[in-house]
Scaffold this motif. Structure first.
Motif, PDB file in Angstrom:
ATOM      1  N   LYS A  93       0.834  -1.187   0.000  1.00 49.82           N
ATOM      2  CA  LYS A  93       0.000   0.000   0.000  1.00 49.82           C
ATOM      3  C   LYS A  93       0.878   1.249   0.000  1.00 49.82           C
ATOM      4  O   LYS A  93       1.814   1.361   0.774  1.00 49.82           O
ATOM      5  N   THR A  94       0.562   2.186  -0.884  1.00 53.27           N
ATOM      6  CA  THR A  94       1.313   3.424  -0.962  1.00 53.27           C
ATOM      7  C   THR A  94       0.377   4.606  -0.825  1.00 53.27           C
ATOM      8  O   THR A  94      -0.809   4.517  -1.154  1.00 53.27           O
ATOM      9  N   ALA A  95       0.915   5.697  -0.325  1.00 50.32           N
ATOM     10  CA  ALA A  95       0.086   6.865  -0.072  1.00 50.32           C
ATOM     11  C   ALA A  95      -0.372   7.538  -1.357  1.00 50.32           C
ATOM     12  O   ALA A  95      -1.326   8.309  -1.356  1.00 50.32           O
ATOM     13  N   ASP A  96       0.319   7.275  -2.473  1.00 55.33           N
ATOM     14  CA  ASP A  96      -0.009   7.939  -3.728  1.00 55.33           C
ATOM     15  C   ASP A  96      -0.748   7.013  -4.686  1.00 55.33           C
ATOM     16  O   ASP A  96      -0.529   7.037  -5.894  1.00 55.33           O
ATOM     17  N   SER A  97      -1.619   6.160  -4.139  1.00 55.25           N
ATOM     18  CA  SER A  97      -2.401   5.267  -4.986  1.00 55.25           C
ATOM     19  C   SER A  97      -3.277   6.075  -5.932  1.00 55.25           C
ATOM     20  O   SER A  97      -3.598   7.237  -5.683  1.00 55.25           O
ATOM     21  N   GLY A  98      -3.680   5.446  -7.021  1.00 59.37           N
ATOM     22  CA  GLY A  98      -4.482   6.133  -8.024  1.00 59.37           C
ATOM     23  C   GLY A  98      -5.945   6.165  -7.660  1.00 59.37           C
ATOM     24  O   GLY A  98      -6.329   6.234  -6.490  1.00 59.37           O
ATOM     25  N   ILE A  99      -6.790   6.096  -8.692  1.00 58.77           N
ATOM     26  CA  ILE A  99      -8.237   6.139  -8.508  1.00 58.77           C
ATOM     27  C   ILE A  99      -8.756   4.719  -8.348  1.00 58.77           C
ATOM     28  O   ILE A  99      -8.377   3.819  -9.104  1.00 58.77           O
ATOM     29  N   THR A 100      -9.615   4.511  -7.379  1.00 64.47           N
ATOM     30  CA  THR A 100     -10.176   3.184  -7.152  1.00 64.47           C
ATOM     31  C   THR A 100     -10.851   2.674  -8.416  1.00 64.47           C
ATOM     32  O   THR A 100     -11.635   3.375  -9.053  1.00 64.47           O
ATOM     33  N   SER A 101     -10.552   1.427  -8.777  1.00 64.33           N
ATOM     34  CA  SER A 101     -11.067   0.834 -10.008  1.00 64.33           C
ATOM     35  C   SER A 101     -11.943  -0.372  -9.674  1.00 64.33           C
ATOM     36  O   SER A 101     -11.511  -1.280  -8.963  1.00 64.33           O
ATOM     37  N   ALA A 102     -13.150  -0.382 -10.213  1.00 65.26           N
ATOM     38  CA  ALA A 102     -14.025  -1.538 -10.026  1.00 65.26           C
ATOM     39  C   ALA A 102     -13.466  -2.759 -10.751  1.00 65.26           C
ATOM     40  O   ALA A 102     -13.670  -3.896 -10.312  1.00 65.26           O
ATOM     41  N   ALA A 103     -12.738  -2.534 -11.834  1.00 66.59           N
ATOM     42  CA  ALA A 103     -12.198  -3.646 -12.619  1.00 66.59           C
ATOM     43  C   ALA A 103     -11.154  -4.440 -11.842  1.00 66.59           C
ATOM     44  O   ALA A 103     -10.999  -5.645 -12.064  1.00 66.59           O
ATOM     45  N   PHE A 104     -10.433  -3.787 -10.933  1.00 71.85           N
ATOM     46  CA  PHE A 104      -9.376  -4.471 -10.203  1.00 71.85           C
ATOM     47  C   PHE A 104      -9.677  -4.622  -8.710  1.00 71.85           C
ATOM     48  O   PHE A 104      -8.912  -5.258  -7.992  1.00 71.85           O
ATOM     49  N   SER A 105     -10.763  -4.041  -8.233  1.00 69.49           N
ATOM     50  CA  SER A 105     -11.189  -4.272  -6.859  1.00 69.49           C
ATOM     51  C   SER A 105     -11.914  -5.604  -6.783  1.00 69.49           C
ATOM     52  O   SER A 105     -12.352  -6.151  -7.799  1.00 69.49           O
ATOM     53  N   CYS A 106     -12.044  -6.140  -5.576  1.00 67.92           N
ATOM     54  CA  CYS A 106     -12.616  -7.474  -5.447  1.00 67.92           C
ATOM     55  C   CYS A 106     -13.290  -7.629  -4.091  1.00 67.92           C
ATOM     56  O   CYS A 106     -13.169  -6.768  -3.218  1.00 67.92           O
ATOM     57  N   TYR A 107     -14.004  -8.716  -3.935  1.00 68.43           N
ATOM     58  CA  TYR A 107     -14.636  -9.012  -2.643  1.00 68.43           C
ATOM     59  C   TYR A 107     -14.646 -10.516  -2.434  1.00 68.43           C
ATOM     60  O   TYR A 107     -14.561 -11.295  -3.389  1.00 68.43           O
ATOM     61  N   ARG A 108     -14.711 -10.925  -1.181  1.00 69.32           N
ATOM     62  CA  ARG A 108     -14.721 -12.351  -0.844  1.00 69.32           C
ATOM     63  C   ARG A 108     -15.684 -12.600   0.310  1.00 69.32           C
ATOM     64  O   ARG A 108     -15.951 -11.717   1.124  1.00 69.32           O
ATOM     65  N   LEU A 109     -16.178 -13.800   0.353  1.00 69.05           N
ATOM     66  CA  LEU A 109     -17.113 -14.207   1.399  1.00 69.05           C
ATOM     67  C   LEU A 109     -16.345 -14.693   2.613  1.00 69.05           C
ATOM     68  O   LEU A 109     -15.445 -15.520   2.498  1.00 69.05           O
ATOM     69  N   VAL A 110     -16.701 -14.185   3.781  1.00 64.01           N
ATOM     70  CA  VAL A 110     -16.037 -14.554   5.028  1.00 64.01           C
ATOM     71  C   VAL A 110     -16.825 -15.620   5.788  1.00 64.01           C
ATOM     72  O   VAL A 110     -16.251 -16.510   6.416  1.00 64.01           O
ATOM     73  N   THR A 111     -18.143 -15.552   5.725  1.00 66.73           N
ATOM     74  CA  THR A 111     -18.995 -16.469   6.482  1.00 66.73           C
ATOM     75  C   THR A 111     -18.754 -17.915   6.054  1.00 66.73           C
ATOM     76  O   THR A 111     -18.805 -18.229   4.860  1.00 66.73           O
ATOM     77  N   PRO A 112     -18.488 -18.834   6.976  1.00 66.68           N
ATOM     78  CA  PRO A 112     -18.293 -20.254   6.628  1.00 66.68           C
ATOM     79  C   PRO A 112     -19.547 -20.854   5.999  1.00 66.68           C
ATOM     80  O   PRO A 112     -20.670 -20.468   6.311  1.00 66.68           O
ATOM     81  N   GLN A 113     -19.338 -21.820   5.108  1.00 69.58           N
ATOM     82  CA  GLN A 113     -20.434 -22.442   4.376  1.00 69.58           C
ATOM     83  C   GLN A 113     -21.516 -22.999   5.295  1.00 69.58           C
ATOM     84  O   GLN A 113     -22.706 -22.803   5.059  1.00 69.58           O
ATOM     85  N   GLU A 114     -21.108 -23.667   6.374  1.00 71.32           N
ATOM     86  CA  GLU A 114     -22.096 -24.303   7.243  1.00 71.32           C
ATOM     87  C   GLU A 114     -22.979 -23.293   7.968  1.00 71.32           C
ATOM     88  O   GLU A 114     -24.024 -23.649   8.515  1.00 71.32           O
ATOM     89  N   GLN A 115     -22.573 -22.033   7.979  1.00 63.13           N
ATOM     90  CA  GLN A 115     -23.359 -21.005   8.652  1.00 63.13           C
ATOM     91  C   GLN A 115     -24.231 -20.206   7.698  1.00 63.13           C
ATOM     92  O   GLN A 115     -24.955 -19.308   8.116  1.00 63.13           O
ATOM     93  N   ILE A 116     -24.165 -20.521   6.403  1.00 66.40           N
ATOM     94  CA  ILE A 116     -24.953 -19.774   5.416  1.00 66.40           C
ATOM     95  C   ILE A 116     -26.321 -20.437   5.293  1.00 66.40           C
ATOM     96  O   ILE A 116     -26.548 -21.318   4.468  1.00 66.40           O
ATOM     97  N   THR A 117     -27.216 -20.020   6.153  1.00 68.94           N
ATOM     98  CA  THR A 117     -28.573 -20.571   6.179  1.00 68.94           C
ATOM     99  C   THR A 117     -29.577 -19.436   6.233  1.00 68.94           C
ATOM    100  O   THR A 117     -29.240 -18.287   6.529  1.00 68.94           O
ATOM    101  N   LYS A 118     -30.802 -19.764   5.930  1.00 68.51           N
ATOM    102  CA  LYS A 118     -31.884 -18.786   6.022  1.00 68.51           C
ATOM    103  C   LYS A 118     -31.930 -18.229   7.442  1.00 68.51           C
ATOM    104  O   LYS A 118     -31.924 -18.979   8.412  1.00 68.51           O
ATOM    105  N   GLY A 119     -31.947 -16.901   7.551  1.00 67.90           N
ATOM    106  CA  GLY A 119     -31.961 -16.263   8.857  1.00 67.90           C
ATOM    107  C   GLY A 119     -30.583 -15.893   9.377  1.00 67.90           C
ATOM    108  O   GLY A 119     -30.465 -15.327  10.464  1.00 67.90           O
ATOM    109  N   SER A 120     -29.535 -16.178   8.598  1.00 69.80           N
ATOM    110  CA  SER A 120     -28.181 -15.860   9.046  1.00 69.80           C
ATOM    111  C   SER A 120     -27.723 -14.523   8.465  1.00 69.80           C
ATOM    112  O   SER A 120     -28.336 -13.971   7.554  1.00 69.80           O
ATOM    113  N   LEU A 121     -26.612 -14.029   9.006  1.00 67.82           N
ATOM    114  CA  LEU A 121     -26.028 -12.784   8.545  1.00 67.82           C
ATOM    115  C   LEU A 121     -24.775 -13.108   7.742  1.00 67.82           C
ATOM    116  O   LEU A 121     -23.843 -13.734   8.251  1.00 67.82           O
ATOM    117  N   LEU A 122     -24.760 -12.727   6.461  1.00 66.50           N
ATOM    118  CA  LEU A 122     -23.638 -13.018   5.587  1.00 66.50           C
ATOM    119  C   LEU A 122     -22.652 -11.855   5.602  1.00 66.50           C
ATOM    120  O   LEU A 122     -23.055 -10.691   5.533  1.00 66.50           O
TER     121      LEU A 122
END
Length: 571
Positions: A93-122
């Motif tokens: 990480k550098t202080a002079d980073s450019g403009i945030t890009s949706a093309a190179f940004s990403c996301y991942r799921l943290v909630t474990p599979q066994e906890q992904i049920t109706k009524g749970s918080l993902l």
């Protein structure tokens, strides 16, 4: 000689063939490496090589949702879940980073599979990167997220976004239903655009102008005659002696509505007024200047594709009960509710009034004042349908600004009135504009018990400066407090803002969704106190399965109304 020429020609052809073969080998290697890179840098759980596709940049319409769901089956993409990694160069990480890009940004799921049920918080983690694939060192991006499904039913909800101020974000979804759900994370504005909107654009003014005619000068309401003057809202310290002043300190605070003098140098009462869109857009674009680079298509309203776009939520065969499934320590991670087949279930206020006879009894002998903009006018237009009453006594005067409908069957009347300084290209008599503070102050004590007040001053104020708009809200809150002191039993509802369309380039920085969200927060902070209910409709509108417009479909409007009636009728 001919033999030598043939040999040279054959030699040149052979050389070309060798170069062509070498080029094909290199090209094949590049394609293979590129495909492998895309597979690796996409969510680790999707082990299918997918083509890079441009997705709808806006939040799902029903058409887009159905199309996307079909693509899931066609491409062989399977439901995925569980922890993973995304992004590259996560430690540099550098202080002079450019403009945030949706093309190179990403996301991942943290909630474990066994906890992904109706009524749970993902729980998902978003990592922001710029176009050089460097991680962003700080937060501030304007991100929105939705979770939805369209088969076998239509359901959707908004995600609760948390900025960790280090280039990462958490987003939480409440899984109110089971099955395959689609995740949509959208970068609305990168952090550099947000800083410009917050620190510069929202503070520059005036940016909105009106054209007007004076009284006692030859004019007609619907004539094509040239207007006499231009008008705007100015801080009183900046008003000159050459400006015509139309002060309303009880409504505008330190700001004044001013116009240029007439050609004869005189100031007169205003007759007809209309927004000057050309001048307003010109000043708005000039205020944006070179910062428009932050609103280019690749940065504006772009969906993140690096991440699990569909996951499986298992059915635990229990009835969804938000009170039982999420404890109080996680309440801040919840959105305000979810849609199920065009019906809204609220986590904030659970009592919905849907029966017409119950609504009629609730509103019997009442007068509802609907004071706001065209989104408030939609409430008025949908009230009759919820009441299931016809043949009301209807009166109007310039319908865009004022109308009312009376239902003698239950002695109920609703009155709609537009706020002054409307941003509309339709000519309107200035005399019809009344400041809401004056309307509230004019409610007599003997009508308190029968009066219901709805306020919604937001859709036309994104072009105002933050200070001028804030002062207008503060003055309105003072009028509300005076009314509550005089009429403590009068219910008062303040309806918040919502996301909207952006068709023109100017709209991206002139009346951005970021500023509209800040307006929502500002209204909620100002309109507090006993007997005042702030109706936050942001999540409801954001997560509805349709294209987003300033005027949302009647299904949304009626669900908003039902929540308001629940507050009024169950008090």
């Amino acid at each position: 000689m001919a033999t030598e020429s043939a040999k040279r020609l054959k030699s040149r052809r052979g050389g070309k063939l060798r170069y062509l073969l070498l080029f094909q080998i290199i090209l094949g290697l590049l394609v293979s490496v590129t495909g492998l890179w895309y597979l690796v840098t996409t969510d680790a759980h999707i082990l299918v090589l997918k083509p890079i596709m441009k997705m709808p940049s806006r939040f799902y319409s029903t058409k887009h949702a159905n199309h996307s769901t079909n693509n899931l089956t066609d491409t062989g993409r399977k439901p995925v879940s569980g922890p993973g990694t995304c992004g590259v160069n996560t430690t540099n990480k550098t202080a002079d980073s450019g403009i945030t890009s949706a093309a190179f940004s990403c996301y991942r799921l943290v909630t474990p599979q066994e906890q992904i049920t109706k009524g749970s918080l993902l729980h998902f983690i978003i990592e922001a990167h710029d176009e050089s694939q460097q991680p962003m060192p700080s937060g501030g991006d304007f991100l929105l997220a939705t979770m939805s499904t369209t088969n076998p039913y239509q359901a959707s909800t908004a995600g609760r976004m948390v900025d960790h101020n280090n280039g990462t974000y958490s987003v939480y979804f409440y899984a109110a239903w089971s099955g395959n759900v689609e995740i949509n994370v959208t970068l609305v504005n990168p952090s550099k655009a947000v800083r410009f909107l917050r620190d510069t654009m929202w503070n520059i003014g005036p940016k909105v102008f009106w054209s007007a005619t004076f009284q006692n000068m030859t004019t007609a309401l619907f004539s094509n005659r040239t207007f006499d003057t231009n008008c705007w809202v100015e801080h009183w310290k900046d008003v000159t002696s050459f400006d015509c002043k139309y002060p309303a300190p009880n409504a505008l605070g330190d700001y004044v509505f001013v116009c240029h003098q007439a050609v004869d140098g005189l100031c007169r009462p205003l007759d007809i007024i209309e927004m000057d869109a050309k001048m307003s857009n010109k000043f708005t674009d000039e205020a944006a200047g070179e910062n428009t680079i932050y609103f280019e298509r690749k940065y504006f309203n772009q969906r993140l594709l690096k991440g699990p776009q569909v996951i499986a939520v298992s059915d635990n065969n229990t009835t969804t009960n938000i009170a039982n499934s999420v404890d109080h320590t996680q309440a801040s991670k919840l959105s305000h509710g979810y849609w199920m087949n065009k019906k809204w279930t609220s986590f904030v206020y659970t009592n919905h009034w849907t029966d017409a006879s119950d609504i009629q009894n609730c509103l019997r002998n009442k007068h509802m004042l609907l004071l706001g903009d065209s989104t408030t006018r939609q409430w008025a237009e949908n009230l009759s349908e919820l009441l299931d009453l016809v043949n009301g006594i209807y009166r109007e005067e310039a319908r865009e600004l004022f109308f009312e409908n009376e239902f003698p069957q239950i002695n109920f009347t609703y009155t709609f009135r537009f706020h002054p300084h409307a941003i509309t290209a339709k000519r309107a008599p200035y005399r019809l504009y009344r400041y809401f503070v004056d309307i509230l102050d004019s409610i007599p004590s003997y009508e308190c018990a029968n009066t219901i007040v709805v306020l919604s001053p937001w859709a036309h104020f994104a072009q105002w400066t933050r200070d001028s708009y804030t002062q207008r809200l503060v003055k309105l809150k003072e009028a509300v407090d005076r009314l509550k002191k005089r009429c403590p039993a009068t219910p008062i509802i303040v309806k918040g803002s919502h996301i909207r369309e952006h068709i023109t380039e100017t709209s991206k920085w002139g009346w951005s969704d970021y500023v509209l969200q800040q307006i929502n927060i500002l209204m909620k902070e100002i309109f507090t106190g006993k007997g005042i209910w702030f109706l936050d409709v942001w999540d409801m509108n954001l997560s509805y399965l349709s294209t987003k417009f300033i005027h949302m479909p009647n299904a949304v409007v009626q669900e908003e109304l039902k929540l308001a009636l629940a507050y009024v009728c169950k008090r």
